[in-house]
Design a protein around this motif. Sequence first.
Motif, mmCIF file in Angstrom:
data_model
loop_
_atom_site.group_PDB
_atom_site.id
_atom_site.type_symbol
_atom_site.label_atom_id
_atom_site.label_comp_id
_atom_site.label_asym_id
_atom_site.label_seq_id
_atom_site.Cartn_x
_atom_site.Cartn_y
_atom_site.Cartn_z
ATOM 1 N N GLY A 128 0.784 -1.232 0.000
ATOM 2 C CA GLY A 128 0.000 0.000 0.000
ATOM 3 C C GLY A 128 0.812 1.275 0.000
ATOM 4 N N LEU A 129 2.048 1.242 -0.509
ATOM 5 C CA LEU A 129 2.855 2.461 -0.540
ATOM 6 C C LEU A 129 2.315 3.425 -1.591
ATOM 7 C CD1 LEU A 129 6.486 1.047 -0.228
ATOM 8 C CD2 LEU A 129 4.846 1.610 1.562
ATOM 9 N N LYS A 130 2.451 4.703 -1.316
ATOM 10 C CA LYS A 130 1.944 5.739 -2.209
ATOM 11 C C LYS A 130 3.023 6.143 -3.224
ATOM 12 C CE LYS A 130 -1.919 5.924 0.083
ATOM 13 N NZ LYS A 130 -3.142 5.332 -0.505
ATOM 14 N N LEU A 131 2.550 6.479 -4.416
ATOM 15 C CA LEU A 131 3.438 6.957 -5.472
ATOM 16 C C LEU A 131 3.295 8.457 -5.631
ATOM 17 C CD1 LEU A 131 3.037 4.237 -8.267
ATOM 18 C CD2 LEU A 131 4.994 4.611 -6.769
ATOM 19 N N LEU A 132 4.428 9.116 -5.758
ATOM 20 C CA LEU A 132 4.421 10.549 -6.058
ATOM 21 C C LEU A 132 4.019 10.778 -7.503
ATOM 22 C CD1 LEU A 132 5.139 13.227 -4.607
ATOM 23 C CD2 LEU A 132 7.443 13.005 -5.541
ATOM 24 N N HIS A 133 4.474 9.899 -8.384
ATOM 25 C CA HIS A 133 4.103 9.906 -9.789
ATOM 26 C C HIS A 133 3.855 8.476 -10.226
ATOM 27 C CE1 HIS A 133 5.369 14.096 -10.092
ATOM 28 N NE2 HIS A 133 6.556 13.765 -9.585
ATOM 29 N N THR A 160 12.192 14.973 -9.258
ATOM 30 C CA THR A 160 11.313 13.807 -9.114
ATOM 31 C C THR A 160 10.401 13.634 -10.320
ATOM 32 O OG1 THR A 160 9.668 15.151 -7.930
ATOM 33 C CG2 THR A 160 11.325 13.986 -6.597
ATOM 34 N N ASP A 161 10.416 14.597 -11.220
ATOM 35 C CA ASP A 161 9.594 14.508 -12.445
ATOM 36 C C ASP A 161 10.368 13.713 -13.498
ATOM 37 O OD1 ASP A 161 7.660 14.813 -14.339
ATOM 38 O OD2 ASP A 161 8.140 16.907 -14.788
ATOM 39 N N VAL A 162 10.372 12.369 -13.333
ATOM 40 C CA VAL A 162 11.219 11.526 -14.175
ATOM 41 C C VAL A 162 10.417 10.446 -14.902
ATOM 42 C CG1 VAL A 162 13.286 11.898 -12.776
ATOM 43 C CG2 VAL A 162 11.722 10.032 -12.186
ATOM 44 N N MET A 163 9.120 10.578 -14.931
ATOM 45 C CA MET A 163 8.304 9.566 -15.602
ATOM 46 C C MET A 163 8.711 9.434 -17.065
ATOM 47 S SD MET A 163 6.237 8.156 -13.435
ATOM 48 C CE MET A 163 4.927 7.481 -14.451
ATOM 49 N N VAL A 179 12.409 1.756 -18.106
ATOM 50 C CA VAL A 179 11.704 3.026 -18.190
ATOM 51 C C VAL A 179 11.049 3.309 -16.841
ATOM 52 C CG1 VAL A 179 9.877 4.330 -19.340
ATOM 53 C CG2 VAL A 179 11.266 2.708 -20.646
ATOM 54 N N VAL A 180 11.225 4.504 -16.326
ATOM 55 C CA VAL A 180 10.636 4.874 -15.039
ATOM 56 C C VAL A 180 9.119 4.937 -15.177
ATOM 57 C CG1 VAL A 180 10.527 6.600 -13.216
ATOM 58 C CG2 VAL A 180 12.702 6.154 -14.376
ATOM 59 N N THR A 181 8.430 4.097 -14.416
ATOM 60 C CA THR A 181 6.965 4.050 -14.449
ATOM 61 C C THR A 181 6.348 4.470 -13.121
ATOM 62 O OG1 THR A 181 7.121 1.700 -13.890
ATOM 63 C CG2 THR A 181 6.880 2.274 -16.228
ATOM 64 N N GLY A 182 7.178 4.874 -12.172
ATOM 65 C CA GLY A 182 6.640 5.319 -10.905
ATOM 66 C C GLY A 182 7.721 5.908 -10.023
ATOM 67 N N VAL A 183 7.316 6.817 -9.138
ATOM 68 C CA VAL A 183 8.234 7.430 -8.166
ATOM 69 C C VAL A 183 7.591 7.305 -6.792
ATOM 70 C CG1 VAL A 183 9.406 9.527 -7.426
ATOM 71 C CG2 VAL A 183 9.143 9.042 -9.870
ATOM 72 N N LEU A 184 8.284 6.651 -5.874
ATOM 73 C CA LEU A 184 7.768 6.462 -4.515
ATOM 74 C C LEU A 184 7.751 7.777 -3.754
ATOM 75 C CD1 LEU A 184 9.586 3.180 -3.419
ATOM 76 C CD2 LEU A 184 7.119 3.463 -3.653
#
Length: 820
Positions: A128-133, A160-163, A179-184
Amino acid sequence: MLATILKSVVRQIRRHPLYVGLNVFGLALGIGVFLTLALLVRYEYGFNAGLPDGDRLARLDAHWTLPGVAPGEYASSSFHVLPFMLQDFPEIEAAVRLRGTGLRVVRDGAFVALDSYQTDPSFFRVFGLKLLHGVADRALAQPDGLVLSDRAAVRLFGTTDVMGRVVPLNRGGVTVNHVVTGVLASRTTPDFLSGVELLAPIPSSELGFSCFVSWGSDCGSVYLKLRRPGDIAALNARMRDFVIRHAAGADNDANAIGQHPEKVFGLSLMPLREARFRDFHVLYADDGVDRAVIDGIGLMGVLALALACANAVNLATARAGLRAREVAIRKTLGAARRVLFVQFMGEAMLLAACAGVLGLVLCEMLVPALASLTGEALAVRYGLVGGLLPLIVVVCGFASGVYPAMVLSGYRPAAVLAATRMPSGGRGAARLRDGLVAGQFGIAVTIVICMLVINHQTAFMRSADPGYTRAGLLIGSAMPGGDLAAQRRLLDALRTVPGVAAASFGELAPSPDNKTRSTYRYDGPAGPVRVHLLQDTVSTRYFDVYRPRLLAGRWFDAARGQDDLPLPAEQASHTVSAILNRVAVSRFGFASPDAAIGKGLDTDGLHARIIGVIDDVRFESPRQAIYPEIMFFDTLAKRPLMEPIPAVRFEGVVPSEMARRLNRAWAGVLPDAAGEFSAVDVKMAAYYTGDERRGRIFTLGAVAALLIACMGLYGLAAFAAARRMHEVGIRKTLGATGRQVVVLLLADFLRPVALACVLACPVAWMLMRRWLAGFDERIALTPAHFLIAVAGAFAIAILTVLGQTFHLARAEPARALRAE
């Protein structure tokens, strides 16, 4: 009444600043230490508690009962178990596999190390961790997906804007673009995932590895999210039948655990909220902490607060006589005892409130220092502090004020006004003061002894003989794959580096990642003996690199063909030379190392003959018992080693320069694989740092306890100096010398300190004896630890009161008698 209390406190500050200062600062120090240590204890007890639905999360642990070794619980299990669990247990809402990896990010031609893991797409459903992106359900769904923590994203890209950014990942010399698909998103609560910097999907190409298809191997952990908290206990009750149903198989089935797996293997669910402390007793668990040590730290905070309150009581009762005439006059003018009691309690509460504010300031200063000592992300939590501080102020104010208030308000006006001297409270008050001093120093000496033992044990662990020579030794990273030609080239390249005296390979090294174990049988005179052995395979020059101690027999010799490990297809027809360690010799029942030479061992078609015995070599935690071990020899003439670890013995070069040269030699042979050489102490540091950090906490606690105790003793010495001036004048008039007066006064001051030491030593002995029992290698509890603490307590006490004692002993008799 409030105005009266304020005026009285201000008047006391002006007339007796020393007493008031010692009182307030002593209380403030106790409150500051208590709050700081309470934050640390709350951090440890709250570990994993911030995970969503944490009461429904559990880790699957494996239990092994193997021949020749003690039963153990392991913080990992086979990934092969997961599909069967999902099939048999509808109580499981979601499950995920998680394993640490050697993934490195390739950045500008260099390898960047991140705390990385491979896992399943269900990771976010479980934890259940949240993603910033990004979207949690899809973040790990694609094979080339990648999730970074916000810290890692800033470290790699500055934002942190690395999507959608491409990140080259290297593992085992192979680089694959992800490929970055999420940022914790960052989290404020501590848990075992707090340090995660990179998450990648488990590659489908690795699903055929042994840990995915065999019950007897593992390479990571399985985590479950149950539908209800009570399901954890319900599943544990059914695990034995589950193992019998699914892990059983023929004896020659490499993926099963025999016809009766329940005799050697078991599974259990470890609730994550309990894992922090229970993991201390689980093998290969990274986050385990000794609950007794944390409770001891919490108790130390409580004792610091109690010391401060005792200090306030001591000082207040000692100077109560200075206010006796004030009380007598006020009672004569009609003041009731209840009114006086309320006033004196109000003064104590006001001073406690001032100490509370100062204690909060000290807490703000101590928490960052404690965070740097422990390596934990500690911060002042005002929710906890805001609830504790008012309660502490009330309790401290009441505890430090109730007895002095009762004494002061109970003075009889006629007796006080008729006396020529101020009352001192009588023998009861004197005994109370001595008892409080004894209690203060008893607690302080106990903490000092514990601190000395912990620091000595930690230093012993770092300097204890590990069975090989650490100085002049550098250990490299595990070489990926099993390319025989590449292994030969790397070994040759390392041996030609200037300063290298010898270089070798081994499949085990300090702090090993991968371990191979098998059960070996010895057909002895009393029948077959089976022992589960840790297996290591070494190359030429290993003896010159590690320099183990040979107890019997001989070392491997490349000139003897039977010493070289044959190809797997040839093992059944060959007798292989092997070397055992001392523990293995004893587990097989040999009377001595010499008795083992020439004996044969068998396992799975391999027949080994013992040619030598070495002393035990410790590559892992000093808390763990040495595992029985067998060693084989591979000259790299026929077969490669499995992910060998290079080790180098060097001379005449500083370690940092030698490591730089070796890293450059590695890059020349394996430019696409990350490699790093480091000293043994660096490799083993994780096994010692926890105890070292907690030893520093006990050191700080000991300093605080001694400081508070000394402040109380100093205040009493100043009080005694004022009250015993007349006595000293009479003694000197009758012929006593200054030295005799000093000895008399010091004896009176040190009597409670001596009592404290007598009480502290057996308590500290019991506590430290229990703590040391948790180590396989440990120091002996010698009288030196206790004598040093006792001598230190006496020395500090003497220095504390010496100034007042000399001042009193040097007073002129005429002036002393005239003053009275």
